[in-house]
Design a protein around this motif. Structure first.
Motif, mmCIF file in Angstrom:
data_model
loop_
_atom_site.group_PDB
_atom_site.id
_atom_site.type_symbol
_atom_site.label_atom_id
_atom_site.label_comp_id
_atom_site.label_asym_id
_atom_site.label_seq_id
_atom_site.Cartn_x
_atom_site.Cartn_y
_atom_site.Cartn_z
ATOM 1 N N ARG A 1 33.609 17.290 37.444
ATOM 2 C CA ARG A 1 32.918 18.021 38.944
ATOM 3 C C ARG A 1 31.330 18.638 39.041
ATOM 4 N N LEU A 2 32.106 19.771 38.188
ATOM 5 C CA LEU A 2 30.673 21.048 37.717
ATOM 6 C C LEU A 2 30.785 20.326 36.129
ATOM 7 N N ASP A 3 29.330 20.678 35.469
ATOM 8 C CA ASP A 3 28.924 20.576 34.601
ATOM 9 C C ASP A 3 28.938 21.763 33.845
ATOM 10 N N GLY A 4 29.765 23.203 34.419
ATOM 11 C CA GLY A 4 29.709 23.897 33.566
ATOM 12 C C GLY A 4 29.827 25.320 34.590
ATOM 13 N N PHE A 5 29.970 26.406 34.178
ATOM 14 C CA PHE A 5 30.444 28.188 34.650
ATOM 15 C C PHE A 5 30.202 29.325 33.985
ATOM 16 N N TRP A 6 29.646 29.605 35.000
ATOM 17 C CA TRP A 6 30.620 31.376 34.597
ATOM 18 C C TRP A 6 31.182 32.429 35.311
ATOM 19 N N GLU A 7 31.423 33.484 35.206
ATOM 20 C CA GLU A 7 32.315 34.602 35.857
ATOM 21 C C GLU A 7 31.845 35.947 35.395
ATOM 22 N N PHE A 8 32.247 36.822 35.342
ATOM 23 C CA PHE A 8 32.264 38.379 35.201
ATOM 24 C C PHE A 8 33.284 38.689 35.048
ATOM 25 N N GLY A 9 33.954 39.004 34.940
ATOM 26 C CA GLY A 9 35.319 40.383 35.073
ATOM 27 C C GLY A 9 36.461 39.500 35.463
ATOM 28 N N VAL B 1 32.288 31.234 29.946
ATOM 29 C CA VAL B 1 31.662 30.321 30.073
ATOM 30 C C VAL B 1 32.473 29.011 29.921
ATOM 31 N N GLY B 2 32.110 27.843 30.571
ATOM 32 C CA GLY B 2 32.546 26.577 30.105
ATOM 33 C C GLY B 2 31.943 26.077 30.468
ATOM 34 N N GLY B 3 32.081 24.340 30.046
ATOM 35 C CA GLY B 3 30.832 23.576 30.319
ATOM 36 C C GLY B 3 31.348 22.286 29.728
ATOM 37 N N ASN B 4 30.447 21.266 29.999
ATOM 38 C CA ASN B 4 30.024 20.485 28.995
ATOM 39 C C ASN B 4 29.552 20.722 27.599
ATOM 40 N N PRO B 5 29.521 20.192 26.128
ATOM 41 C CA PRO B 5 28.931 21.097 25.313
ATOM 42 C C PRO B 5 27.251 21.262 25.580
ATOM 43 N N LYS B 6 27.223 20.145 26.135
ATOM 44 C CA LYS B 6 25.742 20.094 26.025
ATOM 45 C C LYS B 6 25.012 21.732 27.440
ATOM 46 N N SER C 1 39.928 29.339 39.190
ATOM 47 C CA SER C 1 40.790 28.199 38.088
ATOM 48 C C SER C 1 40.880 26.974 38.396
ATOM 49 N N LEU C 2 40.076 27.155 40.720
ATOM 50 C CA LEU C 2 39.608 25.580 40.528
ATOM 51 C C LEU C 2 38.429 25.333 40.377
ATOM 52 N N ASP C 3 37.118 26.257 39.759
ATOM 53 C CA ASP C 3 36.343 26.041 39.324
ATOM 54 C C ASP C 3 36.565 25.592 38.233
ATOM 55 N N LEU C 4 37.508 25.978 37.254
ATOM 56 C CA LEU C 4 37.280 25.930 35.737
ATOM 57 C C LEU C 4 38.074 24.344 35.748
ATOM 58 N N ALA C 5 38.846 24.135 37.001
ATOM 59 C CA ALA C 5 39.865 22.630 36.684
ATOM 60 C C ALA C 5 38.449 21.878 36.823
ATOM 61 N N TYR C 6 37.489 21.939 37.580
ATOM 62 C CA TYR C 6 36.143 21.078 38.309
ATOM 63 C C TYR C 6 35.237 20.492 36.952
ATOM 64 N N VAL C 7 35.070 21.818 36.542
ATOM 65 C CA VAL C 7 34.226 21.341 35.154
ATOM 66 C C VAL C 7 35.020 20.466 34.269
ATOM 67 N N ALA D 1 22.444 19.859 35.964
ATOM 68 C CA ALA D 1 23.461 20.307 35.843
ATOM 69 C C ALA D 1 23.802 20.903 37.521
ATOM 70 N N LEU D 2 25.084 20.754 37.937
ATOM 71 C CA LEU D 2 25.652 21.476 38.930
ATOM 72 C C LEU D 2 26.352 22.721 38.273
ATOM 73 N N ILE D 3 26.443 23.774 39.202
ATOM 74 C CA ILE D 3 27.136 24.306 38.044
ATOM 75 C C ILE D 3 28.323 26.024 39.379
ATOM 76 N N GLY D 4 28.415 26.200 38.822
ATOM 77 C CA GLY D 4 29.680 27.173 39.164
ATOM 78 C C GLY D 4 29.793 28.506 39.090
ATOM 79 N N THR D 5 30.461 29.527 39.609
ATOM 80 C CA THR D 5 30.316 30.855 39.752
ATOM 81 C C THR D 5 30.728 31.390 40.222
ATOM 82 N N GLY D 6 31.026 32.600 40.360
ATOM 83 C CA GLY D 6 31.506 33.643 41.124
ATOM 84 C C GLY D 6 31.444 34.443 41.288
ATOM 85 N N PHE D 7 30.898 35.209 42.435
ATOM 86 C CA PHE D 7 29.524 36.624 42.453
ATOM 87 C C PHE D 7 31.099 37.773 41.844
#
Length: 265
Positions: A197-205, A241-246, A187-193, A149-155
């Protein structure tokens, strides 16, 4: 397309025009600092004004929650607006930023628009009607293994209260995934999920305007969205946290051991 979504699209495109004009000469921008590493420009304010003006023209009694002007009005309908998500990218000429508009009815997200002015990509969703990119139906990826999986995040960049927990999760996911990406506009990271284009994403704050539109896009594209426990409290907690179900489930498994001390879902 639902009439409310049509107005949101028009508002996003109007804001996009403001942003695109300003991007032609970013050296002339007036930039101020809201807090550490958190910037605002005159473009943010002008774009937000353009969005609110159109929404007020069509729905004068609706409430608004916007990044620059805050909360106004009382209604069961609330527009949640980020006029320029990725301001730091914008002022550096890094072409990863977007307009994000969502509508919540009685606290439930019902419509969403994310407009990438650089690529002319318009992501839209209405509850129960699916998610779309330039009118083409979106589905989250079907990749099932975290190590593929390719995962997005935000520092973290405003608050560093949970930096140790974040870095521990980052370290583990770096070793357990195909790769991590941090483009700098949630917003774009989530749209890419939503677009696969991304399989998942997570970020705090994050703030509600960072997440609202993208969260609905993911849900309508067949994905899952939640807080750090997988529960539907991300808009209030700021942790998502967002992503495809698995992949969603596997990211939560990585995060779970680090939910201690001051870090809450």
């Amino acid at each position: 397309m639902h009439p409310m979504l049509i107005i949101a699209v028009k508002a996003a495109r109007r804001a996009g025009q403001v942003i695109s004009r300003a991007s032609l000469d970013i050296s002339q921008l007036k930039v101020s600092t809201k807090q550490q590493s958190d910037y605002v420009t005159e473009v943010d304010k002008l774009a937000e004004g353009a969005i609110i003006e159109m929404l007020r023209e069509n729905y004068p009694n609706h409430a608004i929650l916007a990044e620059e002007s805050g909360s106004s009005g009382q209604s069961e309908f609330q527009w949640i607006i980020d006029p320029l998500d990725g301001t730091t990218n914008f002022i550096h000429g890094f072409p990863q930023y977007a307009v994000s508009i969502a509508l919540a009815h009685k606290g439930v997200l019902t419509h969403a628009v994310i407009y990438d002015t650089n690529r002319n990509e318009l992501f839209t969703a209405s509850k129960g009607e699916g998610a779309f990119l330039n009118e083409k139906r979106l589905r989250v990826s079907n990749r099932g293994k975290l190590d593929e999986a390719l995962i997005g995040t935000g520092f973290p960049y405003r608050s560093f209260d949970h930096i140790d927990a974040y870095l521990a999760i980052f370290r583990e996911l770096t070793q357990k995934t195909a790769g991590l990406r941090r483009p700098g506009a949630a917003s774009l990271d989530l749209a890419y999920v939503a677009a696969g284009r991304l399989d998942g994403f997570w970020e705090f704050g994050l703030s509600p305007w960072d997440m609202a539109a993208g969260a609905l896009l993911i849900s309508e594209a067949g994905g899952l969205v939640g807080d750090l426990n997988g529960e539907p409290n991300y808009l209030s907690s700021g942790n998502i946290v967002g992503g495809n179900p698995k992949v969603f489930a596997q990211i939560l498994q990585v995060i779970a051991p680090h939910l201690s001390g001051t870090l809450k879902p």
